[in-house]
Design a protein around this motif. Structure first.
Motif, PDB file in Angstrom:
ATOM      1  N   UNK A   1      -3.906   6.575  -8.315  1.00 22.84           N
ATOM      2  CA  UNK A   1      -2.463   6.463  -8.492  1.00 22.84           C
ATOM      3  C   UNK A   1      -2.131   5.873  -9.862  1.00 22.84           C
ATOM      4  N   UNK A   2      -1.083   6.441 -10.500  1.00 23.74           N
ATOM      5  CA  UNK A   2      -0.610   5.936 -11.785  1.00 23.74           C
ATOM      6  C   UNK A   2       0.799   5.384 -11.675  1.00 23.74           C
ATOM      7  N   UNK A   3       1.750   6.219 -11.225  1.00 23.95           N
ATOM      8  CA  UNK A   3       3.148   5.773 -11.209  1.00 23.95           C
ATOM      9  C   UNK A   3       3.968   6.613 -10.246  1.00 23.95           C
ATOM     10  N   UNK A   4       5.124   6.059  -9.882  1.00 18.72           N
ATOM     11  CA  UNK A   4       6.060   6.748  -8.983  1.00 18.72           C
ATOM     12  C   UNK A   4       7.483   6.408  -9.407  1.00 18.72           C
ATOM     13  N   UNK A   5       8.213   7.391  -9.849  1.00 21.51           N
ATOM     14  CA  UNK A   5       9.650   7.263 -10.105  1.00 21.51           C
ATOM     15  C   UNK A   5      10.346   7.985  -8.960  1.00 21.51           C
TER      16      UNK A   5
ATOM     17  N   UNK B   1      12.267  10.073  -6.348  1.00 24.62           N
ATOM     18  CA  UNK B   1      13.039  11.310  -6.445  1.00 24.62           C
ATOM     19  C   UNK B   1      12.897  12.005  -7.788  1.00 24.62           C
ATOM     20  N   UNK B   2      11.837  11.658  -8.509  1.00 28.79           N
ATOM     21  CA  UNK B   2      11.590  12.293  -9.800  1.00 28.79           C
ATOM     22  C   UNK B   2      10.142  12.766  -9.881  1.00 28.79           C
ATOM     23  N   UNK B   3       9.214  11.835 -10.026  1.00 30.28           N
ATOM     24  CA  UNK B   3       7.829  12.258 -10.232  1.00 30.28           C
ATOM     25  C   UNK B   3       6.832  11.207  -9.770  1.00 30.28           C
ATOM     26  N   UNK B   4       5.705  11.692  -9.264  1.00 30.79           N
ATOM     27  CA  UNK B   4       4.540  10.860  -8.962  1.00 30.79           C
ATOM     28  C   UNK B   4       3.394  11.362  -9.831  1.00 30.79           C
ATOM     29  N   UNK B   5       2.712  10.445 -10.490  1.00 30.99           N
ATOM     30  CA  UNK B   5       1.603  10.798 -11.364  1.00 30.99           C
ATOM     31  C   UNK B   5       0.304  10.203 -10.839  1.00 30.99           C
ATOM     32  N   UNK B   6      -0.723  11.030 -10.781  1.00 33.80           N
ATOM     33  CA  UNK B   6      -2.063  10.570 -10.424  1.00 33.80           C
ATOM     34  C   UNK B   6      -3.017  11.039 -11.528  1.00 33.80           C
ATOM     35  N   UNK B   7      -4.130  10.328 -11.681  1.00 33.24           N
ATOM     36  CA  UNK B   7      -5.070  10.676 -12.744  1.00 33.24           C
ATOM     37  C   UNK B   7      -6.494  10.718 -12.207  1.00 33.24           C
ATOM     38  N   UNK B   8      -7.353  11.353 -12.956  1.00 37.13           N
ATOM     39  CA  UNK B   8      -8.756  11.523 -12.575  1.00 37.13           C
ATOM     40  C   UNK B   8      -9.427  10.182 -12.314  1.00 37.13           C
TER      41      UNK B   8
ATOM     42  N   UNK C   1      -7.505  16.239 -15.398  1.00 35.14           N
ATOM     43  CA  UNK C   1      -7.408  14.850 -15.836  1.00 35.14           C
ATOM     44  C   UNK C   1      -6.207  14.141 -15.225  1.00 35.14           C
ATOM     45  N   UNK C   2      -5.170  14.899 -14.950  1.00 32.93           N
ATOM     46  CA  UNK C   2      -3.944  14.273 -14.453  1.00 32.93           C
ATOM     47  C   UNK C   2      -3.129  15.312 -13.687  1.00 32.93           C
ATOM     48  N   UNK C   3      -2.402  14.846 -12.688  1.00 30.24           N
ATOM     49  CA  UNK C   3      -1.466  15.696 -11.944  1.00 30.24           C
ATOM     50  C   UNK C   3      -0.138  14.975 -11.868  1.00 30.24           C
ATOM     51  N   UNK C   4       0.929  15.691 -12.197  1.00 26.97           N
ATOM     52  CA  UNK C   4       2.288  15.155 -12.085  1.00 26.97           C
ATOM     53  C   UNK C   4       3.022  15.969 -11.028  1.00 26.97           C
ATOM     54  N   UNK C   5       3.430  15.313  -9.958  1.00 28.29           N
ATOM     55  CA  UNK C   5       4.199  15.958  -8.895  1.00 28.29           C
ATOM     56  C   UNK C   5       5.691  15.727  -9.165  1.00 28.29           C
ATOM     57  N   UNK C   6       6.401  16.779  -9.504  1.00 27.89           N
ATOM     58  CA  UNK C   6       7.834  16.672  -9.767  1.00 27.89           C
ATOM     59  C   UNK C   6       8.633  17.069  -8.537  1.00 27.89           C
ATOM     60  N   UNK C   7       9.643  16.293  -8.210  1.00 34.97           N
ATOM     61  CA  UNK C   7      10.551  16.617  -7.113  1.00 34.97           C
ATOM     62  C   UNK C   7      11.707  17.438  -7.667  1.00 34.97           C
TER      63      UNK C   7
ATOM     64  N   UNK D   1       0.824  -1.204   0.000  1.00 38.36           N
ATOM     65  CA  UNK D   1       0.000   0.000   0.000  1.00 38.36           C
ATOM     66  C   UNK D   1       0.864   1.263   0.000  1.00 38.36           C
ATOM     67  N   UNK D   2       2.100   1.162   0.465  1.00 40.42           N
ATOM     68  CA  UNK D   2       2.984   2.325   0.513  1.00 40.42           C
ATOM     69  C   UNK D   2       3.426   2.780  -0.865  1.00 40.42           C
ATOM     70  N   UNK D   3       3.376   1.882  -1.838  1.00 43.55           N
ATOM     71  CA  UNK D   3       3.774   2.240  -3.203  1.00 43.55           C
ATOM     72  C   UNK D   3       2.642   2.076  -4.208  1.00 43.55           C
TER      73      UNK D   3
END
Length: 538
Positions: free
Chosen positions: A219-223, A225-232, A245-251, A207-209
């Motif tokens: 949740x879509x993906x997690x790289x 120290x780079x980016x986490x992507x979530x979608x509608x 529709x989508x949010x990309x969180x960049x570190x 559940x942590x990832x």
């Protein structure tokens, strides 16, 4: 392979016709496209996918809200998960969440929640009373794994939530072992979001990832120290939301690099903006400045179980040694005020009469002499990421290092990757460490008990500070329903903490964000992590 040198006449005519039609029907608006990647911003045109790129200073630690304590994790989980009751979009008022209504008993020992029907988790599991029961039982079963549950719902090792039961499919009843004045505020906090029982029963660690909630985004993906992507979430239970529709969180750890990405249009929102860059954002017609209401404290923690800070006089000396006003002037650019208490003035129960510690190097030297300080070098831990309460941990550490040197305390600045920093500090491995706290629920209990009570050593009390008299006061305040009496107890608690000096409270800040003017309906929440359910791109 080489390309063919010719095409059939029919294909050539088709291509020419297509080009003409595209030219007639297209737009010269360069912002009409959608960029589904972690390197560019987005402003969707008519019919285009709306992807918001969010620049932040550090990566999340994990995406299971029950196991984390850091704001960078909650900024993601708050958009994937939901709680039974929620805070207002801009304040700390209690509103319906996954529960449509609730009813406390007269003695404050029972809370009955009526749940919203027709809600599903992202994996298709039904949300119902049984799902709530399983979540609470999970938290109760392993309090050592869930630091916030331990902080908010255990007192002296005893569970505040005595039981939780399902009364039909959509009614759930909480029975408490003692009245808890901030119960609803506590249950609204991000760590107590409801996760899919199907997911955590199959793979709790996973559940942590691979988070699975009921929220507006999936949740879509997690790289790392780079980016986490979530979608509608197309099946979200509130019609018309979310709008993105989508949010990309960049570190982007460097504040200056994050600002440059915003200025270049590669990100749409930048959190953790340096106060000194406020004028730059305000001077750019394509950007807007967003101020977050202040509900935080940045501090220097002194681990009281490690020499030399096991001596109260050394801790008091450090409080006198640090020039908080100069630090605020140099690094917060008018967007903060020096702190004297562990909680901000906006919280009920704040003690205006606490004397605190003025900058007085001579008093510091005298106290060190009384303490018999041996001059041994200490480690001074600098935060590796900007946070609302600490815009530049390295530079603030350097200023503190100079203050300490001036009174005869030598220090070596060290740091670690963010998750490691938190874990090692939580384990009591630091001598002195910079950290801070943004309130989770707007209650004094969430600052004083959570951060400085003996019950929370090993969770959120990183200094290992333990004062039995303080503990009695804080437990009494938790169960006191009369707000005036509660506030008096918290004022007493702040006097004790000031005298014992386990912290150097440094500042209460007004954090700022920068955003493209194309971002609308953005509300910066006092608790520091923002729900993007109503945010849109125009």
């Amino acid at each position: 392979m080489k390309k063919k040198k010719f095409l059939t006449l029919g294909v050539m005519l088709l291509l020419i016709l297509s080009t003409i039609l595209a030219a007639c029907g297209g737009s010269d608006d360069k912002d009409s496209g959608s960029k589904d990647n972690a390197s560019g911003g987005n402003s969707a045109g008519s019919g285009g996918e709306k992807t918001l790129v969010y620049g932040r200073g550090g990566d999340s630690v994990a995406l299971d809200p029950a196991v984390v304590t850091d704001g960078e994790s909650f900024s993601i989980t708050g958009n994937i998960y939901e709680t039974l009751v929620s805070f207002g979009q801009k304040d700390m008022t209690i509103n319906p969440g996954l529960a449509e209504s609730w009813e406390p008993s007269e003695d404050g020992l029972t809370y009955t929640f009526k749940l919203k029907e027709g809600v599903k988790f992202h994996d298709g599991t039904d949300f119902n009373a049984e799902a709530v029961v399983k979540n609470v039982e999970r938290w109760k079963a392993s309090t050592d794994k869930f630091p916030y549950y331990s902080s908010q719902f255990t007192v002296s090792g005893e569970h505040v939530i005595e039981s939780v039961t399902a009364d039909g499919d959509y009614t759930v009843v909480f029975k408490l072992s003692q009245p808890q004045a901030p119960f609803l505020k506590n249950i609204a906090m991000s760590p107590f979001a409801i996760a899919s029982p199907t997911a955590f029963e199959a793979d709790e660690e996973g559940l942590s990832t691979q988070p699975v909630g009921t929220g507006p985004f999936k949740f879509v993906s997690w790289v790392r120290n780079d980016a986490i992507t979530i979608e509608k979430n197309p099946d979200y239970h509130i019609d018309g939301l979310p709008k993105l529709d989508k949010v990309i969180y960049r570190s982007i750890p460097e504040n200056s690099a994050r600002l440059n990405e915003l200025l270049a249009g590669n990100i749409d929102v930048a959190d953790g903006i340096n106060p000194s860059d406020k004028a730059t954002i305000e001077g750019d017609a394509n950007l807007q400045l967003i101020e977050r209401p202040s509900m935080n404290v940045g501090y220097l923690g002194l681990t009281v179980t490690r020499p030399p800070f096991d001596n109260v006089k050394v801790r008091q000396a450090v409080n006198y040694a640090i020039d908080k006003q100069t630090i605020v002037d140099a690094f917060y650019e008018g967007l903060a005020e020096p702190a004297k208490n562990p909680m901000p003035p906006v919280i009920a129960g704040y003690n205006e009469d606490t004397v605190g510690y003025e900058y007085d190097p001579e008093k510091a030297k005298a106290l060190l002499a009384e303490a018999g300080y041996d001059g041994k070098e200490i480690e001074l831990w600098a935060m590796p990421v900007p946070r609302p309460y600490m815009p530049d941990g390295q530079k603030i550490a350097e200023a503190i290092q100079k203050n300490l040197e001036d009174v005869g305390i030598k220090s070596k600045i060290v740091s670690f990757e963010w998750a490691t920093y938190l874990e090692k500090a939580q384990n009591g491995e630091a001598d002195a460490f910079l950290l801070g706290w943004t309130g989770d629920n707007g209650d004094a209990d969430n600052f004083l008990y959570t951060l400085l009570d003996a019950d929370n050593i090993g969770s959120n009390n990183y200094t290992f500070y333990d004062n039995p008299e303080l503990h009695k006061i804080l437990v009494a305040a938790q169960t006191e329903i009369d707000e005036d009496k509660r506030n008096e107890l918290y004022k007493q608690a702040q006097e004790i903490i000031s005298e014992d000096a386990p912290w150097v409270p440094i500042a209460h800040s007004t954090p700022i964000l920068g955003a493209s003017t194309k971002v609308v309906n953005y509300s910066a929440h006092p608790k520091g992590s923002d729900r993007l359910v109503e945010v849109d791109l125009q």
